[in-house]
Design an enzyme around this catalytic site. Structure first.
Site, PDB file in Angstrom:
ATOM      1  N   GLN A  76      -9.095  54.022  -7.732  1.00 59.02           N
ATOM      2  CA  GLN A  76      -8.848  55.351  -7.574  1.00 59.02           C
ATOM      3  C   GLN A  76      -8.022  55.888  -8.708  1.00 59.02           C
ATOM      4  OE1 GLN A  76      -8.328  56.356  -3.453  1.00 59.02           O
ATOM      5  NE2 GLN A  76      -9.055  54.454  -2.856  1.00 59.02           N
ATOM      6  N   GLU A 113      -6.452  56.074  -1.154  1.00 58.81           N
ATOM      7  CA  GLU A 113      -4.911  55.591  -1.342  1.00 58.81           C
ATOM      8  C   GLU A 113      -4.352  56.933  -0.927  1.00 58.81           C
ATOM      9  OE1 GLU A 113      -3.950  53.391  -4.920  1.00 58.81           O
ATOM     10  OE2 GLU A 113      -5.855  52.511  -4.760  1.00 58.81           O
ATOM     11  N   ALA A 144       8.555  54.436 -10.079  1.00 59.72           N
ATOM     12  CA  ALA A 144       8.911  54.107 -11.111  1.00 59.72           C
ATOM     13  C   ALA A 144       8.198  52.834 -11.603  1.00 59.72           C
ATOM     14  CB  ALA A 144      10.563  53.739 -10.962  1.00 59.72           C
ATOM     15  N   LEU A 145       7.879  52.917 -12.958  1.00 61.37           N
ATOM     16  CA  LEU A 145       7.165  51.692 -13.391  1.00 61.37           C
ATOM     17  C   LEU A 145       8.070  50.665 -13.779  1.00 61.37           C
ATOM     18  CD1 LEU A 145       4.603  53.108 -15.978  1.00 61.37           C
ATOM     19  CD2 LEU A 145       4.235  52.514 -13.597  1.00 61.37           C
ATOM     20  N   ASP A 178      -5.253  45.981   2.946  1.00 58.93           N
ATOM     21  CA  ASP A 178      -5.639  45.833   1.532  1.00 58.93           C
ATOM     22  C   ASP A 178      -4.657  44.779   0.719  1.00 58.93           C
ATOM     23  OD1 ASP A 178      -7.647  46.055  -0.393  1.00 58.93           O
ATOM     24  OD2 ASP A 178      -6.403  47.941  -1.467  1.00 58.93           O
TER      25      ASP A 178
END
Length: 404
Positions: free
Chosen positions: A110, A147, A231-232, A299
């Site tokens: 997605q 999502e 935050a990555l 999931d």
């Protein structure tokens, strides 16, 4: 505040082991400084000249942007500490920092965008696809579900309340599709998918394997759109992560069942298989199972760990957008690892018992935590009430194990 009282409870003040240099994700040069290149620039640069710009008494660490402080704080035992003064600042940055770049994240089923801030911080943006009170249709397969942006926000706070602290910080944000995506994107494929709907709203759909078409377009009102900003984690070139297939992965087939659904003694063979044959990996997986059951997430096919720490570290609880889809049904099969292995960390069990008591009721503390988010109310009330019911079922499952 029930939330403040919860975090002050002795069960939330158990010390983590002493963190040595080898337990840190990054070893940093304590004299390395960061500074704005000039008064007109928003770029962060490492500069030996920065010390001339530092105020008296400031250390090099004080010059780091919040996202970088978050990255260098990651260690073998936790993604961030319990009483972390950085957390409110980082959440504020995610919600308010100016967006200078928006591009589509490659892969995945997605549409997701990578947003970049002036200080080089980055966030993963998941746009709103359905309203708070919409439930996943009963005939939907878990792998074809939407999502949800609000599930990502709620999952972060729930993970923190359970004291796992394995989900990177997430904040809700209302963005302007025109100014903060369309006008600044350098992603040509994404740029081609913008259009104005018959109702006069700005829409786009991107490119992905599911739900990226004009029928599933994301539209603003007229160009305002809700989403989650996560935050990555540090780039994988700097901090390698290993992806592990979950032993209790579902079949992702409309009629086939997975082996764990057919073999009641499945856990015995998992216990003999690395990395579950030693250490606390299996117990960490059961922690993740409990988190997933509470939010109804079916999931969870893979999970990740930081490669540097080998088997002796926590699991990252990433991609939680398929949680909080239904509040009227409880998917007990998610609890299979707990029920089949009859194992749980004592600390997790004690905290679950605490969260079932009136002074610290799970629904109340999560409601309070989510009230501070820019998109509050993040969850519809029935989802919060479902948490208390599901928590009761987890405790019953542990009770059955104790009885056996």
């Amino acid at each position: 505040s029930k939330l403040v009282a919860l975090f002050e409870h002795p069960l939330y003040n158990i010390q983590v082991p002493e963190v040595t240099e080898k337990d840190k994700l990054f070893i940093i040069n304590p004299t390395e400084k960061f500074s704005l290149r000039s008064s007109r620039s928003d770029e962060w640069v490492s500069s030996s000249k920065a010390e001339t710009l530092l105020l008296t008494g400031k250390t090099a660490y004080d010059t780091y942007p919040t996202w970088l402080k978050f990255h260098i704080g990651i260690n073998r035992y936790e993604l961030y500490p319990r009483q972390d003064p950085l957390l409110p600042v980082l959440l504020q940055d995610l919600a308010t920092q100016r967006i200078v770049s928006s591009v589509q994240k490659s892969g995945g089923t997605q549409l997701k965008l990578i947003m970049t801030f002036p200080n080089y911080g980055q966030a993963l943006f998941k746009p709103m696809k359905q309203t708070r009170d919409q439930e996943t249709p009963i005939d939907f397969f878990y792998f074809s579900d939407f999502e949800r942006h609000n599930a990502e926000i709620a999952a972060f706070h729930l993970d923190r309340i359970l004291d796992f602290r394995r989900i990177p910080p997430v904040s809700g944000r209302l963005i302007n599709i025109t100014k903060e995506i369309r006008d600044i994107t350098t992603d040509k494929k994404l740029a081609k998918t913008f259009f104005i709907s018959p109702a006069g709203n700005v829409c786009f759909y991107g490119e992905c394997s599911y739900y990226c078409s004009t029928e599933h377009a994301l539209c603003g009102k007229p160009d305002r759109l809700e989403g989650s900003m996560a935050a990555l984690l540090p780039d994988k070139t700097l901090a390698k992560r290993r992806s592990w297939r979950s032993p209790w992965r579902r079949s992702y087939h409309k009629s086939k069942k997975a082996e764990w659904e057919l073999n009641p003694n499945y856990c015995a063979q998992v216990r003999e298989t690395p990395p579950y044959d030693r250490g606390h990996r299996l117990l960490d997986l059961i922690d993740m199972t409990i988190l997933d059951f509470l939010m109804g997430n079916m999931d969870r096919h893979h999970y990740e760990t930081f490669e540097k720490f080998g088997n002796d570290t926590f699991l990252l609880h990433l991609d939680n957008g398929r949680g909080f889809g239904t509040h009227s049904r409880d998917e007990v099969s998610i609890l299979a690892p707990l029920q089949q292995c009859c194992s749980i960390k004592k600390s997790t069990y004690l905290r679950l018992q605490l969260l079932a008591t009136q002074p610290y009721r799970l629904s109340d503390v999560l409601r309070e935590a989510l009230a501070a988010d820019p998109l509050a109310p993040v969850l519809a009330e029935p989802h919060l009430q479902a948490l208390d019911r599901r928590l009761g079922k987890v405790l019953v499952a542990v009770g059955h194990c104790l009885a056996r």
